[in-house]
Write a protein that holds these residues in place. Structure first.
Motif, mmCIF file in Angstrom:
data_model
loop_
_atom_site.group_PDB
_atom_site.id
_atom_site.type_symbol
_atom_site.label_atom_id
_atom_site.label_comp_id
_atom_site.label_asym_id
_atom_site.label_seq_id
_atom_site.Cartn_x
_atom_site.Cartn_y
_atom_site.Cartn_z
ATOM 1 N N ARG A 120 0.821 -1.204 0.000
ATOM 2 C CA ARG A 120 0.000 0.000 0.000
ATOM 3 C C ARG A 120 0.857 1.256 0.000
ATOM 4 N NH1 ARG A 120 -4.768 -1.489 4.399
ATOM 5 N NH2 ARG A 120 -5.928 -2.914 3.028
ATOM 6 N N GLU A 121 1.953 1.222 0.765
ATOM 7 C CA GLU A 121 2.844 2.381 0.785
ATOM 8 C C GLU A 121 3.544 2.582 -0.559
ATOM 9 O OE1 GLU A 121 5.529 1.821 3.965
ATOM 10 O OE2 GLU A 121 4.052 2.227 5.552
ATOM 11 N N GLU A 122 3.951 1.454 -1.213
ATOM 12 C CA GLU A 122 4.666 1.581 -2.475
ATOM 13 C C GLU A 122 3.755 2.040 -3.608
ATOM 14 O OE1 GLU A 122 6.508 -2.123 -3.181
ATOM 15 O OE2 GLU A 122 8.026 -1.907 -1.601
ATOM 16 N N THR A 123 2.580 1.534 -3.668
ATOM 17 C CA THR A 123 1.674 1.850 -4.777
ATOM 18 C C THR A 123 0.901 3.149 -4.566
ATOM 19 O OG1 THR A 123 0.008 0.429 -3.734
ATOM 20 C CG2 THR A 123 1.412 -0.552 -5.442
ATOM 21 N N ASN A 124 1.000 3.746 -3.353
ATOM 22 C CA ASN A 124 0.282 4.989 -3.077
ATOM 23 C C ASN A 124 -1.203 4.834 -3.404
ATOM 24 O OD1 ASN A 124 2.617 6.305 -2.243
ATOM 25 N ND2 ASN A 124 3.100 6.904 -4.350
ATOM 26 N N GLU A 126 -3.700 5.418 -1.574
ATOM 27 C CA GLU A 126 -4.542 6.524 -1.120
ATOM 28 C C GLU A 126 -4.552 7.661 -2.149
ATOM 29 O OE1 GLU A 126 -6.436 6.614 1.449
ATOM 30 O OE2 GLU A 126 -5.885 4.605 2.137
ATOM 31 N N MET A 127 -3.365 7.973 -2.699
ATOM 32 C CA MET A 127 -3.310 9.029 -3.706
ATOM 33 C C MET A 127 -4.099 8.657 -4.946
ATOM 34 S SD MET A 127 0.678 10.186 -3.394
ATOM 35 C CE MET A 127 0.452 11.414 -4.670
ATOM 36 N N LEU A 128 -3.975 7.405 -5.378
ATOM 37 C CA LEU A 128 -4.746 6.959 -6.534
ATOM 38 C C LEU A 128 -6.242 7.023 -6.270
ATOM 39 C CD1 LEU A 128 -2.602 3.883 -7.646
ATOM 40 C CD2 LEU A 128 -2.711 6.119 -8.738
ATOM 41 N N GLN A 130 -7.698 9.109 -4.188
ATOM 42 C CA GLN A 130 -8.093 10.516 -4.205
ATOM 43 C C GLN A 130 -8.205 11.052 -5.628
ATOM 44 O OE1 GLN A 130 -5.301 12.604 -1.769
ATOM 45 N NE2 GLN A 130 -5.933 11.600 0.138
ATOM 46 N N GLU A 131 -7.244 10.686 -6.493
ATOM 47 C CA GLU A 131 -7.328 11.122 -7.888
ATOM 48 C C GLU A 131 -8.556 10.545 -8.578
ATOM 49 O OE1 GLU A 131 -3.748 10.162 -9.855
ATOM 50 O OE2 GLU A 131 -2.486 11.554 -8.698
#
Length: 596
Positions: A120-124, A126-128, A130-131
């Motif tokens: 989860r940290e590597e693939t981000n 949360e950012m994906l 949100q986008e």
């Protein structure tokens, strides 16, 4: 005989075997069951965790069984009691094995959670996410706008009811028009939609350029690139200068004849355009591999040294200094040109700008009252005569150029900003000197001359100049070194450290080179050298370890075995030029006197 208690025990054993088969499917990734610790070596916390998640009850023997085990006279025999104990022991072992498997499953769960967190940290994620939410919201807004536009178009459509006859007649035309408009809009959007989108205003994005760190190799490479890029311009300027200097008489004569005929017949602009096309055509042939070299001035191929891979610290420092010196001189010349142009238009020197002002007014009035063809003919003829004839004469006769070449005189008279500052400081110092001299003259006796007054001003603390160095009264410092140059005298003939290096001030008079020591007030430590006695004078570098050309001047005389060195001199070049020019003046005068 069928024993119910024994039948119950076997049933429990079968359930335990089924549970073992299910737990066999749980494996730790990449490891076998044998790689883990035994139950005896496993931590105590795992037993509690296993007991919390899957509560297991160890089967206990009934009171009857215990009585049978304790009572040898019971229905069972001793062999049966021993078998029951072995069976209970094997059940406990199997339960311990189940605990071990559960511990492995818990460990696998823990490591899988860690891997999931890292992924989860590597693939981000949360950012994906949100986008994705932003794009979804944007899509909903666009859909809402499209619906509003469709509603507005539907409301704007005319809802007029025509008469029945006219409605029947125009019914087919309306249907055709309703089907034709979307087609026209679709065709127009397909053909011109891309061009319409290009005119859509968008906010400008300010891109921040990353600055490269300072590197000696990068600096040298940029200077070489600048030199290579400016080579066509410099070669073009050299060829123009060669044409003006009549380096090749035949080439200059042909160019002058062709240019004057073109200007006289009004073909100057077509001639320049044809020359540009010819130059591009030659460049095309050169790019295709043709060897075409045409130049009035023969080109000299410079030897390009390949860059060294491994450089020492001193070599890198020296390389940076060389490149910095070239960049300094180049930027200085460019700054001089720009400052002169700026001062020309800003009325810094009014008498020079006034000539330009009058010339512009004359050109304006001539363009208003005379036809363009006549004005162009006059300017073209003047430019040709000035470039091919007048400049040639002026370059061969510098005195004529200094008197009558107006553009050259204007350009040379234009000051730069440092020259303006120097002029203002010089004028201020002259005003102060004039005021101080007037005050001294008013307080001095009537028979005291100006030279005596200057000597009195110079020696306000230590006495007059000629008294300090035991010279005649007419010996005065030159105007360039009126305040002297601070330096240190290095006398290698002396062995004492106090006599080896002396700090002081260096003066130049008409016949002497005078050094005044600053440590002692006696005149014994001062040094006076006749300019006629000097056998050699040259620039000197005191410490060869330091980069650069040095800050010293070496003077050789017959009285010293080793040359005297004036080091640590900030204005070394100015002092050297003054001493050398005065030395040449004295030696030439002495040689002329001996010949006569």
């Amino acid at each position: 005989m069928w024993d119910p208690e024994r039948h119950v025990k076997v049933k429990q054993r079968g359930s335990v075997l089924n549970m073992l088969r299910k737990l066999d499917k749980i494996r730790f990734r990449g490891h076998k069951r044998d790689d883990f610790l035994d139950l005896a070596e496993s931590p105590n916390a795992s037993d509690t965790e296993c007991g919390d998640e899957i509560p297991l009850k160890i089967p206990r023997t009934s009171p009857r069984d215990s009585e049978e085990l304790r009572d040898p006279a019971g229905p069972g025999t001793l062999i049966m009691a021993a078998g029951v104990q072995d069976f209970n022991r094997t059940e406990i072992d199997r339960l311990n094995e189940i605990k071990g498997h559960l511990e492995i499953a818990l460990l696998e769960k823990h490591f899988l959670q860690e891997e999931l967190r890292k992924l989860r940290e590597e693939t981000n994620a949360e950012m994906l996410r949100q986008e994705l939410d932003r794009e979804r919201q944007r899509r909903m807004e666009l859909e809402q706008k499209v619906q509003e536009v469709l509603k507005a178009r539907a409301e704007e459509a005319p809802a007029q009811q025509l008469p029945k006859g006219q409605a029947q007649v125009n019914n087919g035309a309306e249907r055709r028009s309703q089907g034709l408009c979307p087609r026209v809009q679709k065709w127009f959007y397909e053909k011109f939609g891309e061009y319409v989108e290009d005119f859509r205003f968008q906010p400008e994005e300010s891109a921040v350029e990353t600055e490269e760190p300072l590197s000696a190799r990068r600096l040298t490479e940029n200077m070489r690139r600048l030199k290579r890029g400016a080579k066509p311009v410099t070669s073009f300027v050299k060829n123009l200068s060669a044409l003006s200097d009549w380096y090749s008489i035949y080439t200059s004569a042909i160019a002058f004849t062709v240019y004057m005929n073109a200007v006289w017949h009004g073909w100057a602009i077509p001639m320049f355009l044809f020359l540009a096309i010819l130059r591009l055509s030659l460049n095309y042939l050169i790019a295709r591999g043709w060897r075409i070299q045409w130049s009035i001035v023969p080109e000299v191929s410079e030897v390009v040294e390949p860059p060294k891979e491994d450089l020492t610290v001193s070599e890198k420092f020296q390389l940076v200094l060389d490149v910095a010196q070239k960049a300094q001189n180049l930027f200085g010349k460019m700054a001089d040109i720009l400052e002169k142009i700026k001062n020309l238009f800003m009325w810094v020197q009014p008498e020079t700008t006034q000539k330009l002002y009058v010339a512009l007014w004359a050109a304006f009035l001539a363009s208003c009252f005379f036809p363009f063809r006549l004005v162009g003919l006059a300017l073209g003829l003047y430019a040709g005569i000035k470039f091919f004839l007048i400049d040639f004469i002026f370059k061969r006769c510098p005195r004529l150029r200094a008197k009558y070449d107006t553009p050259y005189i204007i350009w040379k008279s234009l000051p730069t900003d440092p020259q303006l500052k120097e002029r203002s400081s010089t004028a201020l110092s002259r005003r102060l000197q004039t005021a101080s001299s007037r005050s001294c003259v008013s307080s001095a006796p009537a028979g005291l001359s100006r030279d005596e007054d200057v000597g009195r001003l110079h020696g306000a603390k230590k006495g007059n100049f000629h008294e300090i160095f035991n010279l005649t009264e007419n010996e005065r410092p030159l105007a360039v070194c009126e305040n002297g140059w601070r330096c240190c005298l290095i006398n290698r003939d002396r062995k004492m450290p106090t006599d080896y290096i002396r700090n002081g001030v260096l003066y130049v008079t008409e016949n002497y080179l005078c050094f005044e020591s600053s440590k002692s007030g006696s005149s014994k430590r001062n040094k006076v050298i006749k300019l006629v006695d000097i056998t050699d004078i040259q620039k000197y570098k005191v410490l060869s370890v330091l980069p650069g050309s040095g800050m010293g001047i070496a003077v050789s005389t017959p009285s010293t075995q080793k040359p005297l060195v004036f080091g640590a001199m900030v204005h070394r070049d100015e002092a050297f030029e003054t001493i050398f020019s005065q030395y040449m003046k004295i030696t030439s005068a002495a040689a002329a006197g001996s010949d006569s």
